[in-house]
Motif scaffolding. Structure first.
Motif, mmCIF file in Angstrom:
data_model
loop_
_atom_site.group_PDB
_atom_site.id
_atom_site.type_symbol
_atom_site.label_atom_id
_atom_site.label_comp_id
_atom_site.label_asym_id
_atom_site.label_seq_id
_atom_site.Cartn_x
_atom_site.Cartn_y
_atom_site.Cartn_z
ATOM 1 N N LYS A 144 -12.089 7.797 -38.037
ATOM 2 C CA LYS A 144 -13.192 7.915 -37.095
ATOM 3 C C LYS A 144 -13.714 9.342 -37.248
ATOM 4 C CE LYS A 144 -13.295 6.104 -32.874
ATOM 5 N NZ LYS A 144 -13.045 5.948 -31.408
ATOM 6 N N LEU A 150 -13.144 15.065 -37.719
ATOM 7 C CA LEU A 150 -12.359 13.861 -37.505
ATOM 8 C C LEU A 150 -12.095 13.722 -36.008
ATOM 9 C CD1 LEU A 150 -9.739 14.292 -40.372
ATOM 10 C CD2 LEU A 150 -11.720 12.771 -40.362
ATOM 11 N N ALA A 151 -11.981 12.495 -35.527
ATOM 12 C CA ALA A 151 -11.763 12.255 -34.101
ATOM 13 C C ALA A 151 -10.524 12.983 -33.590
ATOM 14 C CB ALA A 151 -11.652 10.758 -33.835
ATOM 15 N N GLU A 152 -9.472 13.020 -34.406
ATOM 16 C CA GLU A 152 -8.239 13.655 -33.945
ATOM 17 C C GLU A 152 -8.347 15.188 -33.893
ATOM 18 O OE1 GLU A 152 -7.446 12.337 -38.269
ATOM 19 O OE2 GLU A 152 -8.282 11.410 -36.501
ATOM 20 N N GLU A 153 -9.411 15.747 -34.422
ATOM 21 C CA GLU A 153 -9.624 17.200 -34.343
ATOM 22 C C GLU A 153 -10.369 17.595 -33.072
ATOM 23 O OE1 GLU A 153 -10.159 19.037 -38.625
ATOM 24 O OE2 GLU A 153 -11.628 17.440 -38.260
ATOM 25 N N ASN A 154 -10.815 16.617 -32.320
ATOM 26 C CA ASN A 154 -11.607 16.847 -31.120
ATOM 27 C C ASN A 154 -10.813 17.580 -30.063
ATOM 28 O OD1 ASN A 154 -13.293 16.739 -28.918
ATOM 29 N ND2 ASN A 154 -13.672 14.560 -29.092
#
Length: 94
Positions: free
Chosen positions: A76, A90-94
């Protein structure tokens, strides 16, 4: 772009996602939200990219044959418009 994007997403895919945002902006089909969401996944030999925004609601699915090797796992990706600049992460870097 963030380190996660640089290490995870092939440059051709990065360019493709930027182009999708630019094309939507130029088409004036829908007003562009500050947050663009891309869900990338593999299906057999296809690469499927789902482009979504929440306000106003927008969703488009792209299918690319024989491109599944461009991603190793489901991803994502966010593109955030900060007026003066845009960032892809990346979504997990949000």
């Amino acid at each position: 772009m963030t380190r996660g994007i640089k290490e995870t997403l092939d440059i051709s895919l990065q360019m493709m996602l930027w182009k999708m945002v630019d094309d939507l902006k130029q088409s004036k089909e829908v007003e562009l939200d500050y947050l663009q969401v891309f869900k990338l996944r593999r299906s057999n030999e296809e690469l499927i990219i789902e482009h979504i925004q929440e306000v106003p609601e927008y969703k488009k699915i792209y299918r690319f044959n024989k491109s599944s090797n461009l991603v190793e796992e489901d991803l994502k990706v966010f593109i955030i418009d900060e007026n003066d600049y845009n960032i892809m992460l990346l979504a997990e870097e949000n």
